[in-house]
Motif scaffolding. Structure first.
Motif, PDB file in Angstrom:
ATOM      1  N   THR A   1       0.798  -1.214   0.000  1.00 32.94           N
ATOM      2  CA  THR A   1       0.000   0.000   0.000  1.00 32.94           C
ATOM      3  C   THR A   1       0.835   1.269   0.000  1.00 32.94           C
ATOM      4  OG1 THR A   1      -0.147   0.022   2.396  1.00 32.94           O
ATOM      5  CG2 THR A   1      -1.912  -1.117   1.197  1.00 32.94           C
ATOM      6  N   LYS A   2       2.156   1.167   0.004  1.00 38.53           N
ATOM      7  CA  LYS A   2       2.965   2.369   0.126  1.00 38.53           C
ATOM      8  C   LYS A   2       2.888   3.284  -1.078  1.00 38.53           C
ATOM      9  CE  LYS A   2       7.533   1.190  -1.534  1.00 38.53           C
ATOM     10  NZ  LYS A   2       8.915   1.040  -1.219  1.00 38.53           N
ATOM     11  N   TYR A   3       2.555   2.781  -2.259  1.00 39.93           N
ATOM     12  CA  TYR A   3       2.525   3.615  -3.451  1.00 39.93           C
ATOM     13  C   TYR A   3       1.269   4.443  -3.585  1.00 39.93           C
ATOM     14  CZ  TYR A   3       6.609   1.162  -5.082  1.00 39.93           C
ATOM     15  OH  TYR A   3       7.852   0.660  -5.183  1.00 39.93           O
ATOM     16  N   GLY A   4       0.179   4.014  -3.018  1.00 35.02           N
ATOM     17  CA  GLY A   4      -1.089   4.732  -3.192  1.00 35.02           C
ATOM     18  C   GLY A   4      -1.685   5.138  -1.870  1.00 35.02           C
ATOM     19  N   ASP A   5      -2.680   5.938  -1.962  1.00 36.73           N
ATOM     20  CA  ASP A   5      -3.422   6.388  -0.794  1.00 36.73           C
ATOM     21  C   ASP A   5      -4.424   5.304  -0.434  1.00 36.73           C
ATOM     22  OD1 ASP A   5      -5.739   9.179  -0.443  1.00 36.73           O
ATOM     23  OD2 ASP A   5      -4.924   7.825   1.041  1.00 36.73           O
ATOM     24  N   GLU A   6      -4.579   5.030   0.847  1.00 35.47           N
ATOM     25  CA  GLU A   6      -5.523   3.989   1.268  1.00 35.47           C
ATOM     26  C   GLU A   6      -6.942   4.267   0.798  1.00 35.47           C
ATOM     27  OE1 GLU A   6      -3.341   5.369   3.601  1.00 35.47           O
ATOM     28  OE2 GLU A   6      -1.956   3.693   3.424  1.00 35.47           O
ATOM     29  N   SER A   7      -7.242   5.549   0.511  1.00 33.96           N
ATOM     30  CA  SER A   7      -8.597   5.887   0.079  1.00 33.96           C
ATOM     31  C   SER A   7      -8.802   5.648  -1.412  1.00 33.96           C
ATOM     32  CB  SER A   7      -8.899   7.355   0.403  1.00 33.96           C
ATOM     33  OG  SER A   7      -8.080   8.210  -0.371  1.00 33.96           O
ATOM     34  N   GLN A   8      -7.752   5.241  -2.122  1.00 34.89           N
ATOM     35  CA  GLN A   8      -7.873   5.004  -3.562  1.00 34.89           C
ATOM     36  C   GLN A   8      -8.841   3.851  -3.817  1.00 34.89           C
ATOM     37  OE1 GLN A   8      -6.580   6.637  -6.091  1.00 34.89           O
ATOM     38  NE2 GLN A   8      -5.440   8.044  -4.823  1.00 34.89           N
TER      39      GLN A   8
ATOM     40  N   ILE B   1      -7.791   8.647 -12.688  1.00 34.41           N
ATOM     41  CA  ILE B   1      -7.385   7.409 -12.031  1.00 34.41           C
ATOM     42  C   ILE B   1      -6.551   6.572 -12.997  1.00 34.41           C
ATOM     43  CG2 ILE B   1      -8.173   5.335 -10.831  1.00 34.41           C
ATOM     44  CD1 ILE B   1      -8.840   8.030  -9.426  1.00 34.41           C
ATOM     45  N   CYS B   2      -5.293   6.349 -12.620  1.00 30.81           N
ATOM     46  CA  CYS B   2      -4.360   5.598 -13.462  1.00 30.81           C
ATOM     47  C   CYS B   2      -4.892   4.191 -13.725  1.00 30.81           C
ATOM     48  CB  CYS B   2      -2.994   5.538 -12.778  1.00 30.81           C
ATOM     49  SG  CYS B   2      -1.743   4.652 -13.732  1.00 30.81           S
ATOM     50  N   THR B   3      -4.731   3.744 -14.956  1.00 32.94           N
ATOM     51  CA  THR B   3      -5.221   2.420 -15.339  1.00 32.94           C
ATOM     52  C   THR B   3      -4.285   1.299 -14.903  1.00 32.94           C
ATOM     53  OG1 THR B   3      -4.202   2.575 -17.539  1.00 32.94           O
ATOM     54  CG2 THR B   3      -6.489   3.342 -17.318  1.00 32.94           C
ATOM     55  N   HIS B   4      -3.144   1.639 -14.328  1.00 27.90           N
ATOM     56  CA  HIS B   4      -2.218   0.605 -13.867  1.00 27.90           C
ATOM     57  C   HIS B   4      -2.665   0.013 -12.538  1.00 27.90           C
ATOM     58  CE1 HIS B   4       1.720  -0.634 -11.876  1.00 27.90           C
ATOM     59  NE2 HIS B   4       1.482  -1.553 -12.786  1.00 27.90           N
ATOM     60  N   GLN B   5      -2.697   0.852 -11.475  1.00 28.50           N
ATOM     61  CA  GLN B   5      -3.102   0.317 -10.174  1.00 28.50           C
ATOM     62  C   GLN B   5      -4.029   1.247  -9.411  1.00 28.50           C
ATOM     63  OE1 GLN B   5       0.305  -1.096  -7.935  1.00 28.50           O
ATOM     64  NE2 GLN B   5       0.263  -3.013  -9.050  1.00 28.50           N
ATOM     65  N   GLY B   6      -4.676   2.171 -10.117  1.00 28.96           N
ATOM     66  CA  GLY B   6      -5.709   2.981  -9.488  1.00 28.96           C
ATOM     67  C   GLY B   6      -5.250   4.192  -8.706  1.00 28.96           C
ATOM     68  N   CYS B   7      -4.006   4.603  -8.844  1.00 31.99           N
ATOM     69  CA  CYS B   7      -3.542   5.828  -8.184  1.00 31.99           C
ATOM     70  C   CYS B   7      -4.128   7.040  -8.909  1.00 31.99           C
ATOM     71  CB  CYS B   7      -2.022   5.927  -8.227  1.00 31.99           C
ATOM     72  SG  CYS B   7      -1.175   4.675  -7.255  1.00 31.99           S
ATOM     73  N   THR B   8      -4.225   8.154  -8.217  1.00 34.71           N
ATOM     74  CA  THR B   8      -4.665   9.395  -8.844  1.00 34.71           C
ATOM     75  C   THR B   8      -3.457  10.060  -9.485  1.00 34.71           C
ATOM     76  OG1 THR B   8      -6.409   9.663  -7.201  1.00 34.71           O
ATOM     77  CG2 THR B   8      -5.779  11.633  -8.443  1.00 34.71           C
ATOM     78  N   VAL B   9      -3.599  10.469 -10.748  1.00 36.08           N
ATOM     79  CA  VAL B   9      -2.501  11.162 -11.421  1.00 36.08           C
ATOM     80  C   VAL B   9      -2.204  12.448 -10.649  1.00 36.08           C
ATOM     81  CG1 VAL B   9      -2.968  10.123 -13.673  1.00 36.08           C
ATOM     82  CG2 VAL B   9      -4.044  12.295 -13.082  1.00 36.08           C
ATOM     83  N   SER B  10      -0.959  12.933 -10.757  1.00 33.70           N
ATOM     84  CA  SER B  10      -0.576  14.049  -9.895  1.00 33.70           C
ATOM     85  C   SER B  10      -0.099  15.295 -10.619  1.00 33.70           C
ATOM     86  CB  SER B  10       0.524  13.607  -8.938  1.00 33.70           C
ATOM     87  OG  SER B  10       1.697  13.274  -9.670  1.00 33.70           O
TER      88      SER B  10
ATOM     89  N   CYS C   1       1.428   9.911 -13.600  1.00 31.14           N
ATOM     90  CA  CYS C   1       1.073   9.197 -12.381  1.00 31.14           C
ATOM     91  C   CYS C   1       2.322   9.061 -11.510  1.00 31.14           C
ATOM     92  CB  CYS C   1       0.514   7.813 -12.708  1.00 31.14           C
ATOM     93  SG  CYS C   1       0.047   6.901 -11.214  1.00 31.14           S
ATOM     94  N   PRO C   2       2.215   9.413 -10.218  1.00 24.89           N
ATOM     95  CA  PRO C   2       3.381   9.359  -9.344  1.00 24.89           C
ATOM     96  C   PRO C   2       3.739   7.952  -8.853  1.00 24.89           C
ATOM     97  CG  PRO C   2       1.488   9.988  -8.049  1.00 24.89           C
ATOM     98  CD  PRO C   2       1.033   9.904  -9.494  1.00 24.89           C
TER      99      PRO C   2
END
Length: 157
Positions: A25-32, A101-110, A119-120
């Motif tokens: 979970t370190k790459y994304g926000d838990e709320s993603q 929302i990035c199509t790789h793993q659901g992170c928000t682009v920055s 995407c960060p």
């Protein structure tokens, strides 16, 4: 003594498993949230500002204005993380919107810079013109979002 040894082994194994889980979970926000399925609403494609200048910027009687056209740089864009959308202006007067929302793993682009939406989390990049993948592990383009340009205001359609 074997009882103490097995207890230590169990604790060590549990600790290692917990550390591995935390690392995921370190790459994304838990709320993603995972990317929602693409909207059935048609994308706006290319939108041109309509009408004469000097409008009140209310978004045309529907949704409230998301932003002003002047706030979206030509060749760039702006991310609205709270709405999970990114609005771009690939050419002067042409506005497009895509899921943030990035199509790789659901992170928000920055960020939007150098002609790409970035995407960060793992370095995926999408072109501002059509959100196609320009680089990184993303498997597909960002989903288009419908917007409405009225006067100098942009709103979600």
């Amino acid at each position: 003594m074997s009882r103490v040894t097995s207890r230590r082994a169990a604790l060590a194994t549990g600790g290692a498993a917990l550390a591995a889980l935390a690392g995921c979970t370190k790459y994304g926000d838990e709320s993603q949230q995972p990317e929602p399925p693409p909207s059935s609403a048609p994308a706006s494609g290319t939108s041109k500002p309509a009408g004469g200048g000097g409008g009140s910027g209310g978004g045309g009687g529907g949704a409230p204005a998301l932003t002003k056209t002047a706030d979206i740089p030509v060749g760039g864009g702006k991310i609205f993380a709270d709405k999970k959308v990114v609005v771009t202006q690939p050419e002067a007067g042409s506005f497009k919107a895509f899921s943030a929302i990035c199509t790789h793993q659901g992170c928000t682009v920055s960020s939007v810079s150098g002609g790409t939406i970035n995407c960060p989390c793992h370095g995926s990049k999408y072109r501002v013109a059509d959100a196609s993948v320009a680089g990184g592990p993303a498997p597909r383009p960002l989903a288009p979002q419908a917007i409405k340009v009225t006067g100098d205001s942009i709103s979600l359609a």
